[in-house]
Design an enzyme around this catalytic site. Structure first.
Site, PDB file in Angstrom:
ATOM      1  N   TRP A   1      13.421   1.834 -58.007  1.00 23.51           N
ATOM      2  CA  TRP A   1      14.617   1.155 -57.494  1.00 23.51           C
ATOM      3  C   TRP A   1      14.816   1.377 -55.993  1.00 23.51           C
ATOM      4  O   TRP A   1      15.633   0.715 -55.366  1.00 23.51           O
ATOM      5  CB  TRP A   1      15.869   1.650 -58.234  1.00 23.51           C
ATOM      6  CG  TRP A   1      15.955   1.245 -59.672  1.00 23.51           C
ATOM      7  CD1 TRP A   1      15.131   0.376 -60.331  1.00 23.51           C
ATOM      8  CD2 TRP A   1      16.932   1.680 -60.634  1.00 23.51           C
ATOM      9  NE1 TRP A   1      15.544   0.244 -61.644  1.00 23.51           N
ATOM     10  CE2 TRP A   1      16.641   1.034 -61.852  1.00 23.51           C
ATOM     11  CE3 TRP A   1      18.025   2.549 -60.573  1.00 23.51           C
ATOM     12  CZ2 TRP A   1      17.410   1.241 -63.006  1.00 23.51           C
ATOM     13  CZ3 TRP A   1      18.786   2.753 -61.715  1.00 23.51           C
ATOM     14  CH2 TRP A   1      18.473   2.105 -62.919  1.00 23.51           C
ATOM     15  N   LYS A   2      14.119   2.340 -55.429  1.00 20.92           N
ATOM     16  CA  LYS A   2      14.322   2.726 -54.021  1.00 20.92           C
ATOM     17  C   LYS A   2      15.817   3.003 -53.781  1.00 20.92           C
ATOM     18  O   LYS A   2      16.504   3.442 -54.711  1.00 20.92           O
ATOM     19  CB  LYS A   2      13.757   1.654 -53.089  1.00 20.92           C
ATOM     20  CG  LYS A   2      12.310   1.296 -53.462  1.00 20.92           C
ATOM     21  CD  LYS A   2      11.563   0.562 -52.402  1.00 20.92           C
ATOM     22  CE  LYS A   2      10.137   0.316 -52.893  1.00 20.92           C
ATOM     23  NZ  LYS A   2       9.293  -0.319 -51.890  1.00 20.92           N
TER      24      LYS A   2
ATOM     25  N   SER B   1       4.226  -5.511 -54.338  1.00 21.43           N
ATOM     26  CA  SER B   1       4.577  -6.913 -54.621  1.00 21.43           C
ATOM     27  C   SER B   1       4.063  -7.400 -55.970  1.00 21.43           C
ATOM     28  O   SER B   1       3.711  -8.572 -56.118  1.00 21.43           O
ATOM     29  CB  SER B   1       4.108  -7.828 -53.485  1.00 21.43           C
ATOM     30  OG  SER B   1       4.739  -7.464 -52.271  1.00 21.43           O
TER      31      SER B   1
ATOM     32  N   GLY C   1       8.633  -2.333 -57.246  1.00 22.91           N
ATOM     33  CA  GLY C   1       9.825  -2.160 -56.421  1.00 22.91           C
ATOM     34  C   GLY C   1      10.797  -3.297 -56.653  1.00 22.91           C
ATOM     35  O   GLY C   1      11.566  -3.329 -57.615  1.00 22.91           O
ATOM     36  N   GLY C   2      10.752  -4.288 -55.766  1.00 18.36           N
ATOM     37  CA  GLY C   2      11.720  -5.393 -55.779  1.00 18.36           C
ATOM     38  C   GLY C   2      11.924  -6.028 -57.142  1.00 18.36           C
ATOM     39  O   GLY C   2      13.070  -6.260 -57.564  1.00 18.36           O
TER      40      GLY C   2
HETATM   41  P1  PGA Z   1       7.386  -3.681 -54.110  1.00 21.59           P
HETATM   42  O1  PGA Z   1       7.420  -2.090 -53.978  1.00 21.59           O
HETATM   43  O2  PGA Z   1       7.070  -4.008 -55.549  1.00 21.59           O
HETATM   44  O3  PGA Z   1       8.758  -4.128 -53.705  1.00 21.59           O
HETATM   45  O4  PGA Z   1       6.311  -4.167 -53.193  1.00 21.59           O
HETATM   46  C1  PGA Z   1       6.509  -1.275 -54.683  1.00 21.59           C
HETATM   47  C2  PGA Z   1       6.730   0.163 -54.319  1.00 21.59           C
HETATM   48  O5  PGA Z   1       7.018   0.443 -53.155  1.00 21.59           O
HETATM   49  O6  PGA Z   1       6.621   1.059 -55.169  1.00 21.59           O
END
Ligand code: PGA
Length: 254
Positions: free
Chosen positions: A10-11, A210, A231-232
């Site tokens: 989730w960051k 991504s 991530g996103g």
């Molecule tokens: P992202 O991030 O899927 O948004 O590219 C992946 C991550 O940083 O773990």
């Protein structure tokens, strides 16, 4: 093919209310899917995440970082044993954003993995090259150096880790390594693990950068890609579930 591991990162996003909606949506939608799954929340939300995940085993809790020290005068840091108290099953270590913005070196990452392992938490060790390193033909050298530090420090426990290959140029950019590019690096990492442990095939090597609903299946179908670190797309119930469905499809096809 063995069960895939899908982990949401989730960051620094979320709120108590948003997390609740997200987790409840994911839990409801993942019923019947053949997948191992976790979400890595900001530390401030681990206690509430524990409550949200209580009484079920489909989705595990993860953290995004931990201290390389066991305890003591390290203001702002969080120890592995503290994470453990909130039923944290996984912890991301050495994410490129930690390496880039917080000066984390290979040796720090290795010690963090060690702290996690000694508390019974699975470290998700991130490795990956920058765009400049890829263009200079240094991808293998960089990821092998990053993983070597963790192997060196954690020797006999190395089969207990998860490795995440995250090309820095693909994180949050919408650019993804092609399935072939990713597989090639995963194969290199698998060979490196094989040289370190007879149980290298047990280590999940997941791809991150991504990954989304559209590209997940072709990445996850690669023989050495054992899952994803997302991530996103992990912040939207439908996107995260679509990736889990792709992972489940790969497991069924085996
Ligand atoms: P992202 O991030 O899927 O948004 O590219 C992946 C991550 O940083 O773990």
């Amino acid at each position: 093919m063995k069960q895939k591991l899908i982990v949401g990162n989730w960051k620094m996003n979320g709120s108590l209310a948003a997390n609740q909606a997200l987790v409840q949506g994911v839990l409801a939608g993942m019923q019947g899917l053949n997948v191992r799954a976790a979400v890595c929340a900001p530390a401030a939300y681990l206690a509430s995440l524990q409550v949200l995940l209580q009484g079920q085993t489909a989705l595990s809790s993860g953290a995004q970082d931990l201290s390389m020290h066991e305890s003591g005068a390290f203001t702002g840091e969080i120890a592995a044993a503290m994470l453990r108290e909130f039923a944290t099953r996984y912890v991301i270590v050495g994410h490129s954003e930690r390496r880039q913005y917080h000066g984390e070196q290979d040796a720090h990452v290795a010690l963090k993995a060690q702290q996690a392992l000694s508390a019974g938490i699975t470290p998700i060790v991130c490795v990956g090259e920058t765009l400049a390193e890829r263009q200079a033909g240094r991808t293998e050298e960089v990821v092998k150096r990053q993983l070597a530090a963790v192997i060196h420090t954690n020797g006999h426990c190395i089969s207990e880790i998860v490795v995440a290959y995250e090309p820095v140029w693909a994180i949050g950019t919408g650019l993804t390594a092609s399935p072939q590019e990713a597989q090639q690096v995963h194969q290199v990492l698998r060979q490196q693990l094989k040289a370190a442990t007879p149980q290298a095939d047990r280590v999940a090597i997941v791809y991150g950068g991504s990954m989304n609903a559209a590209n997940a299946l072709s990445l996850l179908q690669q023989p050495d890609i054992d899952g994803g670190l997302i991530g996103g797309a992990s912040l939207k119930v439908s996107d995260f579930l679509a990736i889990m469905a792709a992972a489940s499809q790969c497991a069924q096809a085996s």
